[in-house]
Motif scaffolding. Structure first.
Motif, PDB file in Angstrom:
ATOM      1  N   LEU A 149     -13.631  32.820   9.747  1.00  0.00           N
ATOM      2  CA  LEU A 149     -14.619  32.871   9.067  1.00  0.00           C
ATOM      3  C   LEU A 149     -14.571  33.757   7.561  1.00  0.00           C
ATOM      4  N   ALA A 150     -14.002  34.905   7.872  1.00  0.00           N
ATOM      5  CA  ALA A 150     -14.036  35.847   6.503  1.00  0.00           C
ATOM      6  C   ALA A 150     -12.917  35.382   5.775  1.00  0.00           C
ATOM      7  N   ASN A 151     -11.656  34.861   6.377  1.00  0.00           N
ATOM      8  CA  ASN A 151     -10.550  35.097   5.554  1.00  0.00           C
ATOM      9  C   ASN A 151      -9.706  33.446   5.379  1.00  0.00           C
ATOM     10  N   TYR A 152      -9.961  32.852   5.909  1.00  0.00           N
ATOM     11  CA  TYR A 152      -9.288  31.302   5.951  1.00  0.00           C
ATOM     12  C   TYR A 152      -9.464  30.872   4.494  1.00  0.00           C
ATOM     13  N   GLU A 153      -8.199  30.320   4.088  1.00  0.00           N
ATOM     14  CA  GLU A 153      -8.203  29.725   2.860  1.00  0.00           C
ATOM     15  C   GLU A 153      -7.673  28.386   2.935  1.00  0.00           C
ATOM     16  N   ALA A 154      -8.560  27.238   2.849  1.00  0.00           N
ATOM     17  CA  ALA A 154      -8.156  25.963   2.821  1.00  0.00           C
ATOM     18  C   ALA A 154      -7.037  25.475   2.000  1.00  0.00           C
ATOM     19  N   ASP A 155      -7.079  25.938   0.915  1.00  0.00           N
ATOM     20  CA  ASP A 155      -5.870  25.477  -0.183  1.00  0.00           C
ATOM     21  C   ASP A 155      -4.530  25.812   0.379  1.00  0.00           C
ATOM     22  N   ARG A 156      -4.397  26.996   1.383  1.00  0.00           N
ATOM     23  CA  ARG A 156      -3.136  27.403   1.807  1.00  0.00           C
ATOM     24  C   ARG A 156      -2.934  26.776   3.263  1.00  0.00           C
ATOM     25  N   ASN A 157      -3.793  25.678   3.670  1.00  0.00           N
ATOM     26  CA  ASN A 157      -3.864  24.998   4.896  1.00  0.00           C
ATOM     27  C   ASN A 157      -3.975  23.537   4.733  1.00  0.00           C
ATOM     28  N   PHE A 158      -3.233  22.994   3.639  1.00  0.00           N
ATOM     29  CA  PHE A 158      -3.362  21.467   3.453  1.00  0.00           C
ATOM     30  C   PHE A 158      -4.494  21.129   3.274  1.00  0.00           C
ATOM     31  N   GLY A 159      -5.532  21.870   2.958  1.00  0.00           N
ATOM     32  CA  GLY A 159      -6.874  21.564   2.434  1.00  0.00           C
ATOM     33  C   GLY A 159      -7.717  21.287   3.607  1.00  0.00           C
TER      34      GLY A 159
ATOM     35  N   LYS B  51      -7.416  27.422  17.841  1.00  0.00           N
ATOM     36  CA  LYS B  51      -6.705  26.398  17.273  1.00  0.00           C
ATOM     37  C   LYS B  51      -6.023  26.587  16.130  1.00  0.00           C
ATOM     38  N   HIS B  52      -4.571  26.301  15.950  1.00  0.00           N
ATOM     39  CA  HIS B  52      -3.916  26.991  14.960  1.00  0.00           C
ATOM     40  C   HIS B  52      -3.141  25.729  14.035  1.00  0.00           C
ATOM     41  N   LEU B  53      -2.955  25.975  12.817  1.00  0.00           N
ATOM     42  CA  LEU B  53      -2.173  24.865  12.023  1.00  0.00           C
ATOM     43  C   LEU B  53      -1.065  25.912  11.345  1.00  0.00           C
ATOM     44  N   PHE B  54       0.027  25.962  11.975  1.00  0.00           N
ATOM     45  CA  PHE B  54       1.212  26.965  11.819  1.00  0.00           C
ATOM     46  C   PHE B  54       2.188  26.473  10.398  1.00  0.00           C
ATOM     47  N   GLY B  55       1.854  25.110  10.081  1.00  0.00           N
ATOM     48  CA  GLY B  55       2.715  24.789   8.932  1.00  0.00           C
ATOM     49  C   GLY B  55       3.546  23.411   9.288  1.00  0.00           C
ATOM     50  N   LEU B  56       4.049  23.144   8.243  1.00  0.00           N
ATOM     51  CA  LEU B  56       5.317  21.981   8.484  1.00  0.00           C
ATOM     52  C   LEU B  56       6.751  22.704   8.995  1.00  0.00           C
ATOM     53  N   VAL B  57       7.354  21.729   9.949  1.00  0.00           N
ATOM     54  CA  VAL B  57       8.701  22.046   9.834  1.00  0.00           C
ATOM     55  C   VAL B  57       9.627  21.014   9.743  1.00  0.00           C
TER      56      VAL B  57
END
Length: 143
Positions: free
Chosen positions: A60-70, A78-84
């Motif tokens: 809630l305080a720190n999430y950045e949508a632009d760093r997480n595929f929008g 639940k987590h999105l760790f990125g692409l591999v």
């Protein structure tokens, strides 16, 4: 970040500022000030907001949508760790953040599960075996 996340998740949940204010125990004007960035709620109110929306306080305080595929804030846990990238022999590198969160170290055994309609899942072998033993024990007691 906070104000943007609050606006985004409130709208995603189809809630008004009044709805949020009622759940948190503040006025609609207080919520409006949070969303404008004029003020920030105290820690207790932030905790309540996170609970109301089912997200972590950190996200809630720190999430950045632009760093997480929008993508918007993920539900708590639940987590999105990125692409591999899959290598020539089918190998992938599990992102460091995921390895740390799930305590995965070199030499650990992982189970790869698949569902043709939902995709792949990976979990530590020790957890999978514990679940399998529990199911086996339930079957034996049921016979």
């Amino acid at each position: 970040m906070f104000k943007d996340n609050l606006i985004q998740i409130r709208k995603m949940r189809k809630m008004t500022q009044e709805d949020v204010a009622e759940k948190v125990g503040v006025t609609r004007q207080a919520v409006a000030k949070w969303e404008s960035g004029e003020t920030v709620p105290d820690l207790d109110k932030c905790r309540i907001l996170a609970e109301v929306f089912g997200v972590s306080l950190d996200d809630l305080a720190n999430y950045e949508a632009d760093r997480n595929f929008g993508l918007g804030l993920p539900p708590k846990g639940k987590h999105l760790f990125g692409l591999v990238t899959v290598g020539d022999k089918g190998q992938i590198v599990i992102p460091a953040k995921a390895r740390k969160l799930f305590n995965i170290s070199a030499g650990d055994q992982l189970v790869v599960l698949g569902d043709e309609t939902q995709g792949l899942a990976i979990m530590k072998a020790e957890y999978f075996l514990a679940i399998a033993d529990a199911v086996r024990n339930m079957d034996e007691r049921g016979k």
